[in-house]
Every structure is written in structure tokens, then in C-alpha cells.
Design an enzyme around this catalytic site. Structure first.
Site, PDB file in Angstrom:
ATOM      1  N   GLU A 148       0.929  -6.057  22.959  1.00 35.42           N
ATOM      2  CA  GLU A 148       1.670  -4.909  23.465  1.00 35.42           C
ATOM      3  C   GLU A 148       0.798  -4.082  24.418  1.00 35.42           C
ATOM      4  O   GLU A 148      -0.417  -4.075  24.258  1.00 35.42           O
ATOM      5  CB  GLU A 148       2.187  -4.056  22.286  1.00 35.42           C
ATOM      6  CG  GLU A 148       1.123  -3.493  21.390  1.00 35.42           C
ATOM      7  CD  GLU A 148       1.715  -2.779  20.169  1.00 35.42           C
ATOM      8  OE1 GLU A 148       2.491  -3.397  19.415  1.00 35.42           O
ATOM      9  OE2 GLU A 148       1.377  -1.607  20.009  1.00 35.42           O
ATOM     10  N   HIS A 157       6.402   0.831  19.397  1.00 39.26           N
ATOM     11  CA  HIS A 157       5.296   1.279  18.521  1.00 39.26           C
ATOM     12  C   HIS A 157       5.379   2.794  18.259  1.00 39.26           C
ATOM     13  O   HIS A 157       4.468   3.544  18.586  1.00 39.26           O
ATOM     14  CB  HIS A 157       3.922   0.905  19.112  1.00 39.26           C
ATOM     15  CG  HIS A 157       2.849   0.837  18.070  1.00 39.26           C
ATOM     16  ND1 HIS A 157       1.813  -0.065  18.103  1.00 39.26           N
ATOM     17  CD2 HIS A 157       2.643   1.581  16.939  1.00 39.26           C
ATOM     18  CE1 HIS A 157       1.020   0.115  17.058  1.00 39.26           C
ATOM     19  NE2 HIS A 157       1.501   1.113  16.336  1.00 39.26           N
ATOM     20  N   ILE A 158       6.496   3.206  17.652  1.00 41.59           N
ATOM     21  CA  ILE A 158       6.713   4.630  17.381  1.00 41.59           C
ATOM     22  C   ILE A 158       6.757   4.917  15.881  1.00 41.59           C
ATOM     23  O   ILE A 158       7.268   5.954  15.458  1.00 41.59           O
ATOM     24  CB  ILE A 158       8.030   5.142  18.028  1.00 41.59           C
ATOM     25  CG1 ILE A 158       9.219   4.249  17.620  1.00 41.59           C
ATOM     26  CG2 ILE A 158       7.904   5.263  19.532  1.00 41.59           C
ATOM     27  CD1 ILE A 158      10.575   4.879  17.867  1.00 41.59           C
ATOM     28  N   GLY A 159       6.214   4.002  15.068  1.00 38.22           N
ATOM     29  CA  GLY A 159       6.326   4.148  13.611  1.00 38.22           C
ATOM     30  C   GLY A 159       5.959   5.527  13.108  1.00 38.22           C
ATOM     31  O   GLY A 159       6.658   6.105  12.273  1.00 38.22           O
ATOM     32  N   GLY A 177       0.852  -1.194   0.000  1.00 38.83           N
ATOM     33  CA  GLY A 177       0.000   0.000   0.000  1.00 38.83           C
ATOM     34  C   GLY A 177       0.887   1.243   0.000  1.00 38.83           C
ATOM     35  O   GLY A 177       2.059   1.181  -0.379  1.00 38.83           O
ATOM     36  N   ARG A 178       0.343   2.346   0.464  1.00 40.34           N
ATOM     37  CA  ARG A 178       1.106   3.603   0.421  1.00 40.34           C
ATOM     38  C   ARG A 178       2.398   3.519   1.215  1.00 40.34           C
ATOM     39  O   ARG A 178       3.445   3.991   0.777  1.00 40.34           O
ATOM     40  CB  ARG A 178       0.247   4.763   0.967  1.00 40.34           C
ATOM     41  CG  ARG A 178      -0.843   5.239   0.037  1.00 40.34           C
ATOM     42  CD  ARG A 178      -1.623   6.353   0.723  1.00 40.34           C
ATOM     43  NE  ARG A 178      -1.898   5.951   2.096  1.00 40.34           N
ATOM     44  CZ  ARG A 178      -3.004   5.327   2.461  1.00 40.34           C
ATOM     45  NH1 ARG A 178      -3.935   5.057   1.590  1.00 40.34           N
ATOM     46  NH2 ARG A 178      -3.172   4.959   3.716  1.00 40.34           N
ATOM     47  N   ILE A 179       2.351   2.898   2.420  1.00 40.91           N
ATOM     48  CA  ILE A 179       3.565   2.851   3.245  1.00 40.91           C
ATOM     49  C   ILE A 179       4.584   1.883   2.628  1.00 40.91           C
ATOM     50  O   ILE A 179       5.779   2.185   2.553  1.00 40.91           O
ATOM     51  CB  ILE A 179       3.233   2.463   4.703  1.00 40.91           C
ATOM     52  CG1 ILE A 179       2.274   3.497   5.313  1.00 40.91           C
ATOM     53  CG2 ILE A 179       4.508   2.366   5.544  1.00 40.91           C
ATOM     54  CD1 ILE A 179       1.726   3.133   6.687  1.00 40.91           C
ATOM     55  N   ARG A 210      -2.004  -8.469  -1.815  1.00 42.64           N
ATOM     56  CA  ARG A 210      -3.226  -9.188  -2.230  1.00 42.64           C
ATOM     57  C   ARG A 210      -3.445  -9.035  -3.731  1.00 42.64           C
ATOM     58  O   ARG A 210      -3.764  -9.958  -4.434  1.00 42.64           O
ATOM     59  CB  ARG A 210      -4.436  -8.628  -1.485  1.00 42.64           C
ATOM     60  CG  ARG A 210      -4.845  -9.438  -0.289  1.00 42.64           C
ATOM     61  CD  ARG A 210      -5.990  -8.810   0.391  1.00 42.64           C
ATOM     62  NE  ARG A 210      -5.792  -7.364   0.507  1.00 42.64           N
ATOM     63  CZ  ARG A 210      -6.662  -6.514   0.999  1.00 42.64           C
ATOM     64  NH1 ARG A 210      -7.817  -6.946   1.415  1.00 42.64           N
ATOM     65  NH2 ARG A 210      -6.409  -5.225   1.079  1.00 42.64           N
ATOM     66  N   ARG A 261       1.715  -4.291  12.590  1.00 49.90           N
ATOM     67  CA  ARG A 261       0.880  -4.606  13.749  1.00 49.90           C
ATOM     68  C   ARG A 261       1.357  -5.907  14.376  1.00 49.90           C
ATOM     69  O   ARG A 261       1.697  -6.855  13.659  1.00 49.90           O
ATOM     70  CB  ARG A 261      -0.593  -4.821  13.348  1.00 49.90           C
ATOM     71  CG  ARG A 261      -1.412  -3.569  13.198  1.00 49.90           C
ATOM     72  CD  ARG A 261      -1.727  -2.923  14.551  1.00 49.90           C
ATOM     73  NE  ARG A 261      -2.551  -1.747  14.400  1.00 49.90           N
ATOM     74  CZ  ARG A 261      -2.114  -0.513  14.128  1.00 49.90           C
ATOM     75  NH1 ARG A 261      -0.822  -0.284  13.988  1.00 49.90           N
ATOM     76  NH2 ARG A 261      -2.957   0.501  14.017  1.00 49.90           N
TER      77      ARG A 261
HETATM   78  C1  DGY Z   1      -1.294   3.545  12.836  1.00 46.71           C
HETATM   79  O1  DGY Z   1      -1.595   4.640  12.358  1.00 46.71           O
HETATM   80  O2  DGY Z   1      -1.935   2.523  12.560  1.00 46.71           O
HETATM   81  C2  DGY Z   1      -0.162   3.529  13.785  1.00 46.71           C
HETATM   82  O3  DGY Z   1       0.194   2.238  14.156  1.00 46.71           O
HETATM   83  C3  DGY Z   1      -0.507   4.351  15.017  1.00 46.71           C
HETATM   84  O4  DGY Z   1       0.651   4.699  15.637  1.00 46.71           O
END
Ligand code: DGY
Length: 327
Positions: A270, A288-290, A158-160, A180, A241
Site C-alpha cells: 500500500e 488503512h483507516i482502522g 489480542g486486545r483488538i 498463538r 496489515r
Molecule cells: C496501527 O496502529 O498499527 C495502525 O495500523 C496505524 O493506523
């Protein structure tokens, strides 16, 4: 006669500017002390509210919705919304929104930080310096692996995922992806990425980066069997996730040398994480600091606020995830 402003509950601490914007349009119950709501307290706080601005730490399910008869909209401050039971929202006529787009680059940067950090053992060697273990330069000292010219496999394009791939151009990497659906040819060439099956990606990649949303279909997408398909020299990055990876299987693979290392930003259950990760040198751990840069978190919170206000005004919010709710 003055119309009553809609009442909204904001479950976690947000920026002052987010609250200022919400207060222009709504009566706001805030939580600037940032004490996470337990499920019963959340149900009680939400009972008289028209809107909810929540985070991935809040579970929005049918039981909660049943106790919020006035609720019209739920705005998640996250792009992932596996904490929200979307079909239950739709069934009750509640709009649900997320925050796509604004966090793509920051999240891609963090995936890269984990790749580089794991490949070059940055957190391990830093611990060793602090422990006084560095006695001087040696040729074979704490050898890492190269990121440049290696093969990067991205699961979830996807975008990320695409932002992660674009960064690989500068490192002259070969990029494989699995998704997918195959992405458009012009996007494939922009990312210089080739579509392969998941098994091909696992077998060929030096770095496997997971970027799929969490759902029943992606639960334990990477478990013992998939880890065995990876190269023993490969590194796994999970910045999407917890639950996409079977953490116990990953601990075993890291201990047995099935793969070389892992860079993790997310975990099953978590903030509790499998304690065995803490004793392993070949894993880089982040909490979880993405998306956690000041600019990006501000943009996410503001986007969630705009979604909520639009929904409460009866408009279609920009990031509605359950468009069926309006039929
Ligand atoms: C998201 O946007 O899904 C990130 O995991 C939140 O930090």
C-alpha cells in the site's frame, strides 16, 4: 548553564497539541506539510537528532540507525511496528515504542464496518444508486447475507481481536478464535469465544477476521490453500496489515467464487493496491483507516509523544517494545 533540549524529528503531520507537548520538552523538527521522507532525506534529517517520532510509512532499519549516532528513542505512532527493525534498535541501544490500547475500540469498529458493509454490499449498492441503476423495490434485489447468528472466526485474539469478539455478543454470533496461545478462560467467557485450530476456524466461519501483527511468521498466513479451506459463502476481513494476506490469491478467490467477498483496510505494497480489486463488486475497500477517528488518532499521537519524552528523560517509556535495550 542551560541544558540543551533534546532534538526530535517528527516525520509526519501531527496535531497541534502533540507538537505543543513535544516543544515543552524538546527542540522539534516538524513536518506539518506532511511530505513523506524518502529514505535518504530521512537519514539526513535524523543525523543530529536524539529522538524520532515516526509512522508506519517510515522504514527504521539498521542502515538508518547507523546514520543517527545520537538517536536514543524511536516512537511509532501505531500499535503495529513492523516498519521498525527492533533487534537493530536494541543492538544500538535505541528504545522503540508503540501505541497499544488507545486504538482498540476504533479499530474493532472498523473491522465491524467492513463486515457489515461486505455482508450487505453497501459500497456496491451505493455505486449502483449513483449510477442510476435503482429503478424500484424488488424481492430479490441485491441480496446480502446475515451477520447476526452467523459464525465469526477471529485470527489473532489480542486486545483488538477481543474487542471485535465482544461486539459479536449483540449480534448473537457464535465466535471462534485462533491465536498463538490460548487466552485466559475468563477472557474466553467474556468474549463468548471458543479456541480452535486455524483450519477448523477457516472451515467453520462465515466471517474470518484477521487481527494478527505482520511478521515473517504471518506473511501470507492466508493464501490460496487457506482460502480454499473457507466456505464458498464466507467473507474475509483484513484490517490488520497487508502481507498477512496474499492479495493475488485473494483476487483469484474473489473472481472464482472460492469465497463470497472480502472487506479490506490494508494491502500488500500500500498505497498501491492490486488493480484487480478495483474491478470487483464483492470487495469493500478502505484506505488503512482502522484507527482513524479524531479522538483515537489524537490519543495515538499523544501517547507516542509521551513515550518519546519519557525515553529522552532517561525513564522507561510506558510502551517500550524492546525492554532488553536497558540491560
Ligand atoms: C496501527 O496502529 O498499527 C495502525 O495500523 C496505524 O493506523
Amino acid at each position: 548553564m542551560n541544558e540543551r533540549k533534546p532534538r526530535v524529528l517528527v516525520t509526519r503531520e501531527v496535531f497541534d497539541e502533540t507538537l505543543d507537548y513535544l516543544r515543552l520538552h524538546c527542540e522539534v523538527i516538524d513536518n506539518q506539510k506532511d511530505q513523506p521522507y524518502a529514505p535518504e532525506a530521512l537519514a539526513q534529517a535524523l543525523a543530529g537528532c536524539d529522538g524520532l517520532m515516526c509512522a508506519l510509512t517510515d522504514r527504521v532499519d539498521a542502515a538508518l540507525l547507523a546514520r543517527a549516532p545520537r538517536l536514543k528513542a524511536v516512537a511509532n505512532i501505531a500499535v503495529g511496528y513492523n516498519n521498525i527493525d527492533v533487534p537493530a534498535c536494541t543492538a544500538r541501544g535505541v528504545m522503540a515504542t508503540n501505541t497499544p490500547g488507545v486504538l482498540d475500540d476504533s479499530t474493532a469498529d472498523l473491522a465491524w464496518a467492513l463486515m457489515l458493509g461486505t455482508a450487505r454490499r453497501i459500497t456496491e449498492v451505493e455505486r449502483r444508486i449513483r449510477a442510476g441503476e435503482w429503478t424500484g423495490w424488488r424481492l430479490k434485489q441485491w441480496l446480502g447475507v446475515d451477520v447476526h447468528h452467523a459464525t465469526l472466526g477471529i485470527v489473532g485474539m489480542g486486545r483488538i481481536g477481543q474487542a471485535i469478539a465482544r461486539r459479536a455478543l449483540g449480534f448473537e454470533m457464535k465466535v471462534l478464535y485462533h491465536n498463538r496461545k490460548r487466552i485466559a478462560p475468563e477472557l474466553e467467557s467474556k468474549c463468548n469465544a471458543a479456541y480452535v485450530t486455524l483450519d477448523e476456524l477457516l472451515a467453520q466461519s462465515d466471517f474470518v477476521v484477521l487481527q494478527v501483527p505482520y511478521s515473517p511468521e504471518t506473511h501470507h498466513l492466508i493464501g490460496a490453500a487457506q482460502l480454499k479451506k473457507m466456505k464458498p459463502s464466507a467473507i474475509l476481513i483484513n484490517s490488520t496489515r497487508g502481507g498477512v494476506v496474499d492479495d493475488s490469491a485473494l483476487v483469484a478467490a474473489l473472481k472464482q467464487g472460492t469465497i463470497r467477498g472480502a472487506g479490506l483496510d490494508v494491502y500488500e505494497n500500500e498505497p498501491k493496491l492490486n488493480p484487480e480489486f478495483l474491478g470487483l463488486d464483492n470487495v469493500v475497500l478502505a484506505p488503512h483507516i482502522g484507527s482513524s477517528t479524531e479522538a483515537t488518532r489524537k490519543a495515538m499521537a499523544m501517547l507516542a509523544a509521551r513515550n518519546l519524552v519519557a525515553a529522552l528523560k532517561g525513564e522507561v517509556p510506558p510502551n517500550l517494545v524492546n525492554p532488553d535495550v536497558r540491560r
